[in-house]
Design a protein around this motif. Sequence first.
Motif, PDB file in Angstrom:
ATOM      1  N   PRO A 103       0.804  -1.231   0.000  1.00  0.00           N
ATOM      2  CA  PRO A 103       0.000   0.000   0.000  1.00  0.00           C
ATOM      3  C   PRO A 103       0.834   1.276   0.000  1.00  0.00           C
ATOM      4  CG  PRO A 103      -0.988  -1.610   1.472  1.00  0.00           C
ATOM      5  CD  PRO A 103       0.323  -2.206   1.010  1.00  0.00           C
ATOM      6  N   ARG A 104       1.932   1.322   0.758  1.00  0.00           N
ATOM      7  CA  ARG A 104       2.703   2.567   0.849  1.00  0.00           C
ATOM      8  C   ARG A 104       3.436   2.894  -0.443  1.00  0.00           C
ATOM      9  NH1 ARG A 104       8.127   3.068   2.796  1.00  0.00           N
ATOM     10  NH2 ARG A 104       9.368   1.218   2.307  1.00  0.00           N
ATOM     11  N   ASP A 105       3.587   1.914  -1.333  1.00  0.00           N
ATOM     12  CA  ASP A 105       4.299   2.157  -2.583  1.00  0.00           C
ATOM     13  C   ASP A 105       3.364   2.390  -3.767  1.00  0.00           C
ATOM     14  OD1 ASP A 105       7.004   1.943  -1.668  1.00  0.00           O
ATOM     15  OD2 ASP A 105       6.732  -0.224  -1.504  1.00  0.00           O
ATOM     16  N   ALA A 106       2.076   2.122  -3.600  1.00  0.00           N
ATOM     17  CA  ALA A 106       1.165   2.192  -4.742  1.00  0.00           C
ATOM     18  C   ALA A 106       1.067   3.601  -5.323  1.00  0.00           C
ATOM     19  CB  ALA A 106      -0.220   1.696  -4.320  1.00  0.00           C
ATOM     20  N   ARG A 107       0.954   4.605  -4.464  1.00  0.00           N
ATOM     21  CA  ARG A 107       0.683   5.964  -4.959  1.00  0.00           C
ATOM     22  C   ARG A 107       1.866   6.548  -5.717  1.00  0.00           C
ATOM     23  NH1 ARG A 107      -3.579   9.120  -3.058  1.00  0.00           N
ATOM     24  NH2 ARG A 107      -3.724   7.801  -1.186  1.00  0.00           N
ATOM     25  N   TRP A 108       3.072   6.416  -5.154  1.00  0.00           N
ATOM     26  CA  TRP A 108       4.203   7.053  -5.825  1.00  0.00           C
ATOM     27  C   TRP A 108       4.596   6.301  -7.092  1.00  0.00           C
ATOM     28  CZ3 TRP A 108       9.185   5.233  -6.762  1.00  0.00           C
ATOM     29  CH2 TRP A 108       9.610   4.113  -6.054  1.00  0.00           C
ATOM     30  N   LEU A 109       4.457   4.980  -7.092  1.00  0.00           N
ATOM     31  CA  LEU A 109       4.763   4.230  -8.311  1.00  0.00           C
ATOM     32  C   LEU A 109       3.782   4.574  -9.436  1.00  0.00           C
ATOM     33  CD1 LEU A 109       5.753   0.671  -7.045  1.00  0.00           C
ATOM     34  CD2 LEU A 109       7.218   2.305  -8.248  1.00  0.00           C
ATOM     35  N   LEU A 110       2.515   4.724  -9.092  1.00  0.00           N
ATOM     36  CA  LEU A 110       1.534   5.103 -10.111  1.00  0.00           C
ATOM     37  C   LEU A 110       1.792   6.522 -10.614  1.00  0.00           C
ATOM     38  CD1 LEU A 110      -1.645   3.471  -8.597  1.00  0.00           C
ATOM     39  CD2 LEU A 110      -0.818   3.112 -10.923  1.00  0.00           C
ATOM     40  N   GLU A 111       2.099   7.441  -9.700  1.00  0.00           N
ATOM     41  CA  GLU A 111       2.393   8.821 -10.120  1.00  0.00           C
ATOM     42  C   GLU A 111       3.577   8.846 -11.089  1.00  0.00           C
ATOM     43  OE1 GLU A 111       1.751  13.041  -9.941  1.00  0.00           O
ATOM     44  OE2 GLU A 111       0.619  11.505  -8.879  1.00  0.00           O
ATOM     45  N   LEU A 112       4.576   8.005 -10.830  1.00  0.00           N
ATOM     46  CA  LEU A 112       5.775   7.978 -11.662  1.00  0.00           C
ATOM     47  C   LEU A 112       5.514   7.345 -13.014  1.00  0.00           C
ATOM     48  CD1 LEU A 112       8.873   8.353 -11.986  1.00  0.00           C
ATOM     49  CD2 LEU A 112       9.131   6.087 -10.943  1.00  0.00           C
ATOM     50  N   TYR A 139       3.144   9.870  -0.212  1.00  0.00           N
ATOM     51  CA  TYR A 139       3.882   9.145  -1.245  1.00  0.00           C
ATOM     52  C   TYR A 139       4.941   8.219  -0.648  1.00  0.00           C
ATOM     53  CZ  TYR A 139       1.442  12.263  -4.369  1.00  0.00           C
ATOM     54  OH  TYR A 139       0.452  12.924  -5.058  1.00  0.00           O
ATOM     55  N   GLY A 140       4.565   7.554   0.424  1.00  0.00           N
ATOM     56  CA  GLY A 140       5.426   6.534   0.994  1.00  0.00           C
ATOM     57  C   GLY A 140       6.814   7.044   1.307  1.00  0.00           C
ATOM     58  N   PRO A 141       7.843   6.428   0.731  1.00  0.00           N
ATOM     59  CA  PRO A 141       9.224   6.821   1.047  1.00  0.00           C
ATOM     60  C   PRO A 141       9.582   8.227   0.594  1.00  0.00           C
ATOM     61  CG  PRO A 141       9.179   5.300  -0.804  1.00  0.00           C
ATOM     62  CD  PRO A 141       7.797   5.318  -0.233  1.00  0.00           C
ATOM     63  N   LEU A 142       8.770   8.837  -0.291  1.00  0.00           N
ATOM     64  CA  LEU A 142       9.057  10.189  -0.770  1.00  0.00           C
ATOM     65  C   LEU A 142       8.508  11.257   0.161  1.00  0.00           C
ATOM     66  CD1 LEU A 142       8.285   9.821  -4.594  1.00  0.00           C
ATOM     67  CD2 LEU A 142      10.414   9.345  -3.366  1.00  0.00           C
ATOM     68  N   GLY A 143       7.623  10.881   1.073  1.00  0.00           N
ATOM     69  CA  GLY A 143       7.019  11.861   1.973  1.00  0.00           C
ATOM     70  C   GLY A 143       5.670  12.360   1.482  1.00  0.00           C
ATOM     71  N   GLU A 144       5.305  13.568   1.883  1.00  0.00           N
ATOM     72  CA  GLU A 144       3.972  14.100   1.585  1.00  0.00           C
ATOM     73  C   GLU A 144       3.843  14.601   0.153  1.00  0.00           C
ATOM     74  OE1 GLU A 144       2.906  17.077   4.388  1.00  0.00           O
ATOM     75  OE2 GLU A 144       3.018  15.737   6.125  1.00  0.00           O
ATOM     76  N   ARG A 145       4.940  14.956  -0.473  1.00  0.00           N
ATOM     77  CA  ARG A 145       4.902  15.509  -1.826  1.00  0.00           C
ATOM     78  C   ARG A 145       5.609  14.570  -2.798  1.00  0.00           C
ATOM     79  NH1 ARG A 145       3.857  21.128  -2.059  1.00  0.00           N
ATOM     80  NH2 ARG A 145       3.576  22.069   0.003  1.00  0.00           N
ATOM     81  N   PHE A 146       5.122  14.574  -4.029  1.00  0.00           N
ATOM     82  CA  PHE A 146       5.762  13.768  -5.067  1.00  0.00           C
ATOM     83  C   PHE A 146       6.810  14.597  -5.782  1.00  0.00           C
ATOM     84  CE2 PHE A 146       6.178  12.277  -9.444  1.00  0.00           C
ATOM     85  CZ  PHE A 146       6.493  10.949  -9.228  1.00  0.00           C
ATOM     86  N   ASP A 147       7.983  14.034  -5.945  1.00  0.00           N
ATOM     87  CA  ASP A 147       9.069  14.655  -6.699  1.00  0.00           C
ATOM     88  C   ASP A 147       9.579  13.623  -7.697  1.00  0.00           C
ATOM     89  OD1 ASP A 147      12.239  14.957  -6.985  1.00  0.00           O
ATOM     90  OD2 ASP A 147      11.386  16.947  -6.640  1.00  0.00           O
ATOM     91  N   ALA A 148       9.484  13.931  -8.984  1.00  0.00           N
ATOM     92  CA  ALA A 148       9.790  12.946 -10.018  1.00  0.00           C
ATOM     93  C   ALA A 148      11.247  12.491  -9.959  1.00  0.00           C
ATOM     94  CB  ALA A 148       9.473  13.517 -11.396  1.00  0.00           C
ATOM     95  N   GLU A 149      12.179  13.419  -9.772  1.00  0.00           N
ATOM     96  CA  GLU A 149      13.594  13.031  -9.731  1.00  0.00           C
ATOM     97  C   GLU A 149      13.878  12.154  -8.515  1.00  0.00           C
ATOM     98  OE1 GLU A 149      16.059  16.468  -9.959  1.00  0.00           O
ATOM     99  OE2 GLU A 149      15.398  17.013 -11.974  1.00  0.00           O
TER     100      GLU A 149
END
Length: 391
Positions: free
Chosen positions: A101-110, A211-221
């Motif tokens: 679950p913690r990885d779903a959001r950032w992987l999809l955003e990427l 965004y799991g390991p990225l924190g509250e905000r998504f950063d593509a790099e």
Amino acid sequence: MAAPIDRAVDRAVERGVDGATVRAERFAATGLRGPGLPDAPAVVDALLAVQGQELQPALWGLSRRVAPSSRPGRAALNTALADGDLLRTHVLRPTWHLVRPRDARWLLELTAPRVERLMASTERSWDLGDLGPGTDAVAAAVADGPRTRAEIKAELVARGVLDPDAPGLAYTQMLMHAELQRLVISGPPPAGKELQHQSYATFDDRVPAGYGPLGERFDAEAAVVELWRRYLPGRAFATVNDLRLWSDVTVRDLAPALAALLDAGEAVQVPGAGDLEGLTLVATAGTAEAWAGGAVARDDPDRPVADLLQAYDELLMSYRETRHVVLDPALPPPDRAGAYVHSLAVDGVVAGRWRWPAGRTALDVQWLRDLTPAERGALDAAVADLDNYLD
């Protein structure tokens, strides 16, 4: 201790790494050798994402990576999926993957934008028109609780969003777009349905905020750096193009993220040797130190090991340029035609194909070569493990 280890790594890098070594390292890194992990969610954590369109065989593949003393059976793994400890969605590429679950959001955003572009090409070739309105209808269908594919389809038809005579691909694409837009994701079985029945639920009900390991905000790099950090430990040695195939992230984006890890000393580049000559492979610093110190043992030829690999096991699907290290160049490469989609490896090298059993029956195998008596004994042990899992 650091300096001697560094010198050992330097000497090992000068020699390069060949296919047999990479194969042994990958069996250990992907969890098929060694002590195993505490449970299936920990396995998916370690691998980041596990290809899983063949769901039940994919769950079997997870079980093989759990410590023998706590290895789960089929019912326990389906319960983990139903409870949301594991989620199943379309991510990375236009295919199913199991994720935490913690990885779903950032992987999809990427990765979702690239997947949607690939889907658009398919939709144009099939002249499916604009499927956009269907995604909101899919989200509305699960707003009051999880629904099966059949239940969602019936509601879309009733609302006039989906033509009942439309090709099945149209509905499948609608569901995939809703997943990629983070509207729905795999859910628990609805009341009265079997545990393994595919269902969908509201995305935010199953996936935590942020965004799991990225924190509250998504950063593509930062996301691409995290992709490298999570991919490499579970894959041992791999090339940039291996990760490109697995993630569908472009080399243009992968290269600077890798450079940052190399500059930080988190990763090491190693030249290929022998059947990998001309390639540059990457490993974490920890993997390189263990390799240089001889920490990973190879299979004992006097005690062969048979692995019943699911068709899309990460040992097979995590690589592009270097997938051949688990193939015997003297044998025809296996394919996934018909029902024999799964691979049988003996001492790490693919030796046949097998069909997922309907019950406790003799395993149906198509061989690429003859087995020795000791190898047949190893296969018998693997089949016994599968029978225990299916009980």
